[in-house]
Design a protein around this motif. Structure first.
Motif, PDB file in Angstrom:
ATOM      1  N   ASP A 199     -32.962 -69.375  20.675  1.00 35.15           N
ATOM      2  CA  ASP A 199     -32.462 -70.941  21.236  1.00 35.15           C
ATOM      3  C   ASP A 199     -33.235 -71.973  20.630  1.00 35.15           C
ATOM      4  N   CYS A 200     -33.491 -71.870  19.362  1.00 30.09           N
ATOM      5  CA  CYS A 200     -34.283 -72.989  18.582  1.00 30.09           C
ATOM      6  C   CYS A 200     -33.878 -74.147  18.366  1.00 30.09           C
ATOM      7  N   TYR A 201     -33.862 -74.939  19.444  1.00 32.98           N
ATOM      8  CA  TYR A 201     -33.410 -76.341  19.372  1.00 32.98           C
ATOM      9  C   TYR A 201     -34.846 -77.385  19.058  1.00 32.98           C
ATOM     10  N   ARG A 202     -34.610 -78.216  18.066  1.00 32.50           N
ATOM     11  CA  ARG A 202     -35.813 -79.082  17.890  1.00 32.50           C
ATOM     12  C   ARG A 202     -35.268 -80.453  17.787  1.00 32.50           C
ATOM     13  N   THR A 203     -36.180 -81.322  17.616  1.00 34.22           N
ATOM     14  CA  THR A 203     -36.053 -82.662  16.812  1.00 34.22           C
ATOM     15  C   THR A 203     -37.099 -82.627  15.652  1.00 34.22           C
ATOM     16  N   ASP A 208     -30.883 -82.254  24.268  1.00 34.42           N
ATOM     17  CA  ASP A 208     -31.304 -83.622  24.112  1.00 34.42           C
ATOM     18  C   ASP A 208     -32.685 -83.807  24.377  1.00 34.42           C
ATOM     19  N   LEU A 209     -33.533 -83.171  23.324  1.00 32.87           N
ATOM     20  CA  LEU A 209     -34.915 -83.046  23.909  1.00 32.87           C
ATOM     21  C   LEU A 209     -35.648 -84.418  24.005  1.00 32.87           C
ATOM     22  N   ILE A 210     -35.115 -85.522  23.433  1.00 34.35           N
ATOM     23  CA  ILE A 210     -35.657 -86.830  23.741  1.00 34.35           C
ATOM     24  C   ILE A 210     -35.516 -87.353  24.990  1.00 34.35           C
ATOM     25  N   ASN A 252     -38.394 -88.674  18.093  1.00 32.26           N
ATOM     26  CA  ASN A 252     -37.437 -89.985  17.495  1.00 32.26           C
ATOM     27  C   ASN A 252     -36.213 -89.619  16.806  1.00 32.26           C
ATOM     28  N   ASP A 253     -35.828 -88.484  16.715  1.00 30.87           N
ATOM     29  CA  ASP A 253     -34.675 -88.301  16.122  1.00 30.87           C
ATOM     30  C   ASP A 253     -33.663 -87.394  16.965  1.00 30.87           C
ATOM     31  N   SER A 254     -32.334 -87.064  16.568  1.00 34.28           N
ATOM     32  CA  SER A 254     -31.409 -86.375  17.423  1.00 34.28           C
ATOM     33  C   SER A 254     -31.927 -84.674  17.459  1.00 34.28           C
ATOM     34  N   THR A 255     -31.354 -84.180  18.592  1.00 36.00           N
ATOM     35  CA  THR A 255     -31.845 -82.612  18.601  1.00 36.00           C
ATOM     36  C   THR A 255     -30.652 -81.917  17.849  1.00 36.00           C
TER      37      THR A 255
END
Length: 335
Positions: free
Chosen positions: A73-77, A305-307, A61-64
């Motif tokens: 490559d540690c992208y998360r929300t 953009d994991l969402i 529920n938040d931006s990546t």
């Protein structure tokens, strides 16, 4: 007036069918619930209980963003808890809410939004009458590598978070649960720097681990396990380790969940099969074993953009030599 009524009826039917009532599954597209909101249940799993399917998944529920100070490559929300959707037919999904809510007040809590909650799975304990959820629990840089457990009296929560642990002191990352026909349950998880998978028998109440386990695929670096049973054989589908980027799936077969696992190769065939159709395995649904109806669930991650990550669901096909998963942009089934 009759012409106008016919036109209005036709328009209503067109809208009705375009809003998700169609009996087809379209992988990779935006899926909406019965309120026409985008389904938000990533890394999920399915529980079938008393005639209803419950889909649990990560609620983003938040931006990546990229985790600060982490080289990979540690992208998360921000962790938004665990969402639940219910369905009678695996196609029309009602949003039941956030059934494991994040702890918004304690920044040291395992389920604070600054932490990581991934791959939640739920099974029902017939003895305790509790719904038991296990999940991958981590901190912002993925160094905690633990498993968390929560319980509820209802499949739609609220789930009470109990604790996190490292089974036997070992790391626990990508995971799934499997409840066998005899009522025994297993926690299957990547460990030892993702180089190995452990199959670990849970206690009778499903809340802790026993001393019974098996290590498999040592040095193979497999993750994202999805397991199912067919005609007294166990099938396991996994991915390689390449962060958020897709890679080639692999499956294995065993006569016992704690027995020897035989690697069989990539089950995917068709367009982009060497990249698992752009997805990563998360769960296998036993829809109707007597009719050989099984579905494999993949997540198509969008790391920037994991969402907006999408879902791929495909039927599993069985052959004398093993299984195959064929890419189909649209397909249907009858329960």
């Amino acid at each position: 007036m009759k012409g106008t009524s016919f036109f209005l009826l036709s328009l209503i039917l067109i809208v009705f069918y375009s809003c998700g009532s169609s009996k087809t599954i379209r992988s990779g597209e935006i899926w909406t619930d019965t309120d026409q909101n985008t389904i938000n249940a990533h890394g999920g799993g399915i529980l079938y209980h008393n005639g209803t399917y419950y889909w649990y998944g990560e609620y983003k529920n938040d931006s990546t963003y990229h985790a600060p100070g982490v080289e990979w490559d540690c992208y998360r929300t921000e962790a938004g808890g665990v969402a639940c959707y219910s369905s009678k037919n695996l196609q029309s999904w009602k949003f039941e809410g956030i059934v494991l809510k994040p702890d918004m007040t304690d920044p040291t809590s395992d389920i604070h939004p600054s932490m990581v909650i991934e791959r939640p799975k739920v099974i029902y304990n017939d003895k305790t009458k509790k719904f038991v959820m296990w999940m991958h629990i981590d901190n912002y840089n993925y160094s905690k590598a633990a498993a968390g457990v929560a319980i509820s009296d209802s499949p739609t929560g609220n789930f009470q978070y109990l604790h996190s642990l490292r089974p036997g002191g070992e790391e626990s990352r990508d995971m799934t649960l499997f409840k066998d026909e005899d009522g025994k349950a297993y926690h299957i998880y990547s460990t030892k720097g993702n180089s190995t998978l452990f199959f670990h028998l849970l206690s009778d109440d499903y809340l802790t681990h026993t001393g019974i386990y098996r290590a498999a695929f040592s040095g193979k670096y497999r993750e994202a396990p999805a397991i199912f049973k067919r005609q007294n054989k166990y099938y396991l589908i996994t991915s390689g380790c390449s962060g958020w980027d897709p890679n080639e799936a692999e499956y294995a077969i065993a006569d016992s969940i704690l027995g020897e696992w035989k690697t069989m190769g990539n089950p995917c065939i068709g367009e982009n099969a060497n990249k698992s159709f752009g997805g990563q395995s998360t769960f296998a649904i036993s829809v109707d074993p007597k009719k050989d109806k099984y579905i494999i669930m993949f997540d198509r991650w969008n790391k920037l953009d994991l969402i907006d990550s999408r879902y791929i669901w495909l039927p599993i096909n069985f052959h004398p030599e093993g299984i195959s998963i064929e890419w189909k942009p649209e397909w249907s089934f009858k329960k």
